[in-house]
Scaffold this motif. Structure first.
Motif, short mmCIF file in Angstrom:
data_model
loop_
_atom_site.label_atom_id
_atom_site.label_comp_id
_atom_site.label_asym_id
_atom_site.label_seq_id
_atom_site.Cartn_x
_atom_site.Cartn_y
_atom_site.Cartn_z
N ARG A 3 17.75 -27.29 -4.31
CA ARG A 3 18.12 -26.99 -5.69
C ARG A 3 18.53 -28.26 -6.42
NH1 ARG A 3 21.99 -23.58 -4.77
NH2 ARG A 3 20.57 -21.81 -4.65
N ILE A 4 19.29 -29.10 -5.75
CA ILE A 4 19.70 -30.37 -6.36
C ILE A 4 18.47 -31.25 -6.59
CG2 ILE A 4 21.03 -32.48 -5.99
CD1 ILE A 4 22.93 -30.73 -4.25
N ARG A 5 17.58 -31.31 -5.61
CA ARG A 5 16.35 -32.10 -5.75
C ARG A 5 15.51 -31.60 -6.91
NH1 ARG A 5 11.92 -30.42 -1.65
NH2 ARG A 5 12.15 -28.64 -3.07
N ASP A 6 15.35 -30.28 -7.03
CA ASP A 6 14.51 -29.72 -8.09
C ASP A 6 15.11 -29.97 -9.47
OD1 ASP A 6 12.83 -28.82 -6.11
OD2 ASP A 6 13.59 -26.76 -6.12
N THR A 7 16.42 -30.09 -9.55
CA THR A 7 17.08 -30.32 -10.84
C THR A 7 17.01 -31.79 -11.25
OG1 THR A 7 18.63 -28.50 -10.44
CG2 THR A 7 19.26 -30.13 -12.11
N HIS A 8 17.26 -32.68 -10.30
CA HIS A 8 17.41 -34.11 -10.65
C HIS A 8 16.26 -34.98 -10.17
CE1 HIS A 8 21.44 -33.35 -12.08
NE2 HIS A 8 21.80 -32.84 -10.92
N GLY A 9 15.32 -34.44 -9.40
CA GLY A 9 14.22 -35.25 -8.88
C GLY A 9 14.57 -35.89 -7.56
N GLY A 10 13.64 -36.69 -7.05
CA GLY A 10 13.84 -37.33 -5.76
C GLY A 10 13.43 -36.45 -4.61
N THR A 11 14.05 -36.63 -3.48
CA THR A 11 13.72 -35.88 -2.27
C THR A 11 15.00 -35.33 -1.66
OG1 THR A 11 13.96 -37.78 -0.79
CG2 THR A 11 11.79 -37.46 -1.81
N VAL A 12 14.84 -34.44 -0.67
CA VAL A 12 15.99 -33.92 0.05
C VAL A 12 16.73 -35.06 0.74
CG1 VAL A 12 16.69 -32.52 2.04
CG2 VAL A 12 15.10 -31.58 0.34
N ASN A 13 15.98 -36.04 1.25
CA ASN A 13 16.61 -37.20 1.90
C ASN A 13 17.48 -37.97 0.90
OD1 ASN A 13 16.84 -39.04 4.26
ND2 ASN A 13 15.84 -40.49 2.88
N ASP A 14 17.01 -38.09 -0.34
CA ASP A 14 17.82 -38.75 -1.38
C ASP A 14 19.13 -38.00 -1.60
OD1 ASP A 14 15.70 -40.47 -1.64
OD2 ASP A 14 14.90 -39.50 -3.45
N VAL A 15 19.04 -36.67 -1.63
CA VAL A 15 20.24 -35.86 -1.86
C VAL A 15 21.23 -36.03 -0.70
CG1 VAL A 15 21.12 -33.53 -2.25
CG2 VAL A 15 18.92 -34.20 -3.23
N ILE A 16 20.71 -36.06 0.52
CA ILE A 16 21.56 -36.27 1.69
C ILE A 16 22.29 -37.60 1.59
CG2 ILE A 16 21.49 -36.74 4.17
CD1 ILE A 16 19.30 -34.58 4.36
N LEU A 17 21.56 -38.66 1.23
CA LEU A 17 22.18 -39.98 1.12
C LEU A 17 23.17 -40.03 -0.04
CD1 LEU A 17 19.15 -42.32 1.86
CD2 LEU A 17 21.16 -41.97 3.28
N ALA A 18 22.87 -39.32 -1.13
CA ALA A 18 23.81 -39.28 -2.26
C ALA A 18 25.09 -38.57 -1.87
CB ALA A 18 23.15 -38.60 -3.46
N ALA A 19 24.98 -37.51 -1.07
CA ALA A 19 26.17 -36.81 -0.59
C ALA A 19 26.98 -37.70 0.34
CB ALA A 19 25.77 -35.51 0.12
N VAL A 20 26.29 -38.44 1.21
CA VAL A 20 26.98 -39.39 2.09
C VAL A 20 27.69 -40.46 1.26
CG1 VAL A 20 26.64 -41.20 3.82
CG2 VAL A 20 25.50 -38.99 4.09
N THR A 21 27.01 -40.94 0.21
CA THR A 21 27.61 -41.96 -0.66
C THR A 21 28.88 -41.45 -1.33
OG1 THR A 21 25.40 -42.86 -1.11
CG2 THR A 21 27.18 -43.51 -2.60
N GLY A 22 28.79 -40.24 -1.90
CA GLY A 22 29.97 -39.66 -2.53
C GLY A 22 31.09 -39.40 -1.54
N GLY A 23 30.72 -39.01 -0.31
CA GLY A 23 31.73 -38.79 0.71
C GLY A 23 32.42 -40.08 1.11
N LEU A 24 31.66 -41.16 1.27
CA LEU A 24 32.24 -42.45 1.60
C LEU A 24 33.17 -42.93 0.48
CD1 LEU A 24 29.24 -44.41 3.16
CD2 LEU A 24 31.22 -43.47 4.37
N ARG A 25 32.74 -42.72 -0.75
CA ARG A 25 33.56 -43.14 -1.89
C ARG A 25 34.93 -42.45 -1.84
NH1 ARG A 25 33.83 -44.55 -7.32
NH2 ARG A 25 35.12 -43.15 -8.56
N ALA A 26 34.92 -41.13 -1.67
CA ALA A 26 36.18 -40.38 -1.64
C ALA A 26 37.03 -40.77 -0.44
CB ALA A 26 35.90 -38.88 -1.62
N TRP A 27 36.39 -40.98 0.72
CA TRP A 27 37.13 -41.34 1.92
C TRP A 27 37.78 -42.72 1.77
CZ3 TRP A 27 35.22 -44.90 5.96
CH2 TRP A 27 36.08 -44.96 7.07
#
Length: 488
Positions: free
Chosen positions: A264-288
């Protein structure tokens, strides 16, 4: 190439053995959760299933034999005292066992190096989990699986149908062990009949010494860099919780989410599922990092290594070892907007696709068996061999979206546990399977005692992205469970 030459370890495999330490064991693990049939789990039948599949890959019955005097690389030799019950170990949790208890046990299992005097793999059958589930915790040395001659054990054990075929009687018997004289004679023969043999002999003579010299040179290089910074007045490199001197203990944290949310995130913003996974990891690292009061002015980006498939011919399950190459992406942890973070990650991979031929997720997921297990092993080797300066490895492998079975029991979850490279405190493995996405975070127990918080932050980062895709306000992550170790 002769049979003897084919059984001799290659330079890269020798490097995995020579470079291993108690703090940096070179092994890849996994947790596979299976749901037995209504009649319950039959350990004896499962043991027969494992024995039946080992017949297809002789390497799992071989151990490393060192040539006397180290005049050549070691060889893979049949283990004359091979004991299947040593490698397939039965254990249990107090009923009803929780995921916290399982992960605590898994962390202890992956912390221990494998016994070099035996074939380099172990499989723990852990019963007693809530819901009558059974966990299979596997541990395999990186020198054992190359993705070509040898695939990962999990790929061997899983089928696409619940029906269990007839077990073919295994006629294998341990041969007489090779004498030291035969090992030396084989080494001499290989050396005089192949250029690679001569090269291997020369390198083998100084194998350990070369490693020590390289390490000392690196120490001098680091020391010299520090002196140069002092003389020039440049500020020293900022410390980061992503680097440090590793202990001998590990923590394992797992996450599970709906694949539909990533799509759903990919279909809304483009890219791939792998991009979404890495973006979630990035946001998680930022918060941590922010919970650790880490200044994001000093840590604006986290260089990450992401193994990806780079071939475009028909994928051959017997040649997966050459199908993975490193890709380096900078994770923008200082960026506050989750959508901008996603677009920056997507842009990096768009640049990669323009310069390299990649394989789609659908083709990777369509390989027979359960290829993610082997791809994760090969991906871990790619990360270990990289000379690029990175802080985090993230290996995502798409798996089949239909159920798989182990001796008739359905696979319900698969968590790939990647090893920590020397000096790296975190590693992340991801597998999508049967409509779900499974994360496994490996952390050094001493340097990252709050590893469960990393998982929680990734969970919240994914929910933040999902909010931008659905237009809804923040709520608890749908279909996502965060599991942490007890006692943290």
């Amino acid at each position: 190439m002769s049979e003897r030459q084919r059984d001799r370890l290659r330079p890269r495999e020798v490097a995995y053995l020579d470079g291993e330490t108690l703090a940096v064991p070179h092994q890849v693990a996994s947790i596979e959760l299976i749901q037995p049939r209504s009649e319950g789990f039959d350990y004896g039948a499962f043991l027969e299933h494992v024995e039946d599949r080992l017949a297809f890959v002789p390497r799992y019955r071989q151990r490393v034999r060192v040539v006397p005097g180290r005049i050549a690389y070691p060889v893979w030799a049949d283990d004359d005292r091979f004991d299947l019950t040593y490698h397939v170990r039965r254990s249990a949790l107090p009923r009803p066992g929780s995921m916290d208890q399982l992960l605590d046990l898994a962390g202890r299992i992956v912390s221990r190096p494998l016994d070099r005097s035996r074939p380099l793999w172990e499989l723990y059958v852990i019963e007693g989990l809530a819901g009558d589930r059974v966990a299979l915790v596997t541990k395999t040395h990186q020198a054992l699986v190359d993705g070509a001659e040898t695939v990962d054990l999990v790929q061997l054990l899983l089928d696409d149908k619940p029906e269990v075929g007839p077990v073919v009687p295994d006629l294998w018997e341990p041969p007489e062990p090779q004498s030291s004289a035969r090992l030396v004679a084989g080494a001499v023969f290989d050396a005089v009949t192949s250029v690679s043999g001569l090269t291997g002999t020369a390198r083998s003579l100084g194998g350990f010494a070369l490693g020590r010299v390289t390490g000392v040179a690196k120490d001098f290089q680091n020391a010299g860099a520090g002196i140069a910074r002092a003389l020039t007045g440049r500020a020293p490199e900022r410390p980061t919780p992503l680097k440090g001197v590793l202990s001998q203990q590990r923590l394992v944290v797992t996450l599970q989410a709906d694949l539909a949310d990533f799509r759903r995130i990919r279909d809304t913003h483009g890219g791939t599922v792998n991009d979404v996974i890495l973006a979630a990891v990035t946001g998680g690292l930022r918060a941590w990092l922010m919970t650790r009061q880490q200044s994001l002015a000093g840590v604006r980006q986290v260089p990450a290594l992401v193994p990806v498939s780079v071939i475009d011919e028909e994928l051959d399950p017997t040649q997966l070892g050459s199908a993975v190459a490193p890709h380096f992406v900078v994770l923008p942890v200082a960026e506050p907007s989750p959508v901008v973070r996603l677009h920056q990650v997507s842009y990096s991979f768009e640049q990669h696709k323009a310069n390299a031929r990649t394989v789609s997720a659908q083709r990777l997921a369509g390989i027979s068996g359960f290829a993610p297990a082997t791809f994760h092993m090969v991906g871990s080797r790619v990360a270990a061999e990289s000379e690029h300066d990175y802080l985090l490895s993230v290996c995502n492998v798409p798996g089949p979206q239909e159920p798989r079975y182990a001796a008739g029991s359905r696979l319900v979850a698969s968590y790939p546990i990647h090893p920590l490279a020397d000096g790296h405190t975190l590693a992340i493995g991801v597998t999508s399977y049967d409509g779900q996405v499974f994360f496994a975070i490996t952390a050094d127990r001493d340097l990252v005692p709050d590893a469960s918080l990393v998982g929680q932050c990734i969970s919240e980062a994914l929910d933040e992205l999902l909010d931008t895709a659905s237009g809804r306000r923040f709520r608890a992550p749908r279909g996502l469970r965060v599991v942490k170790n007890t006692g943290e």
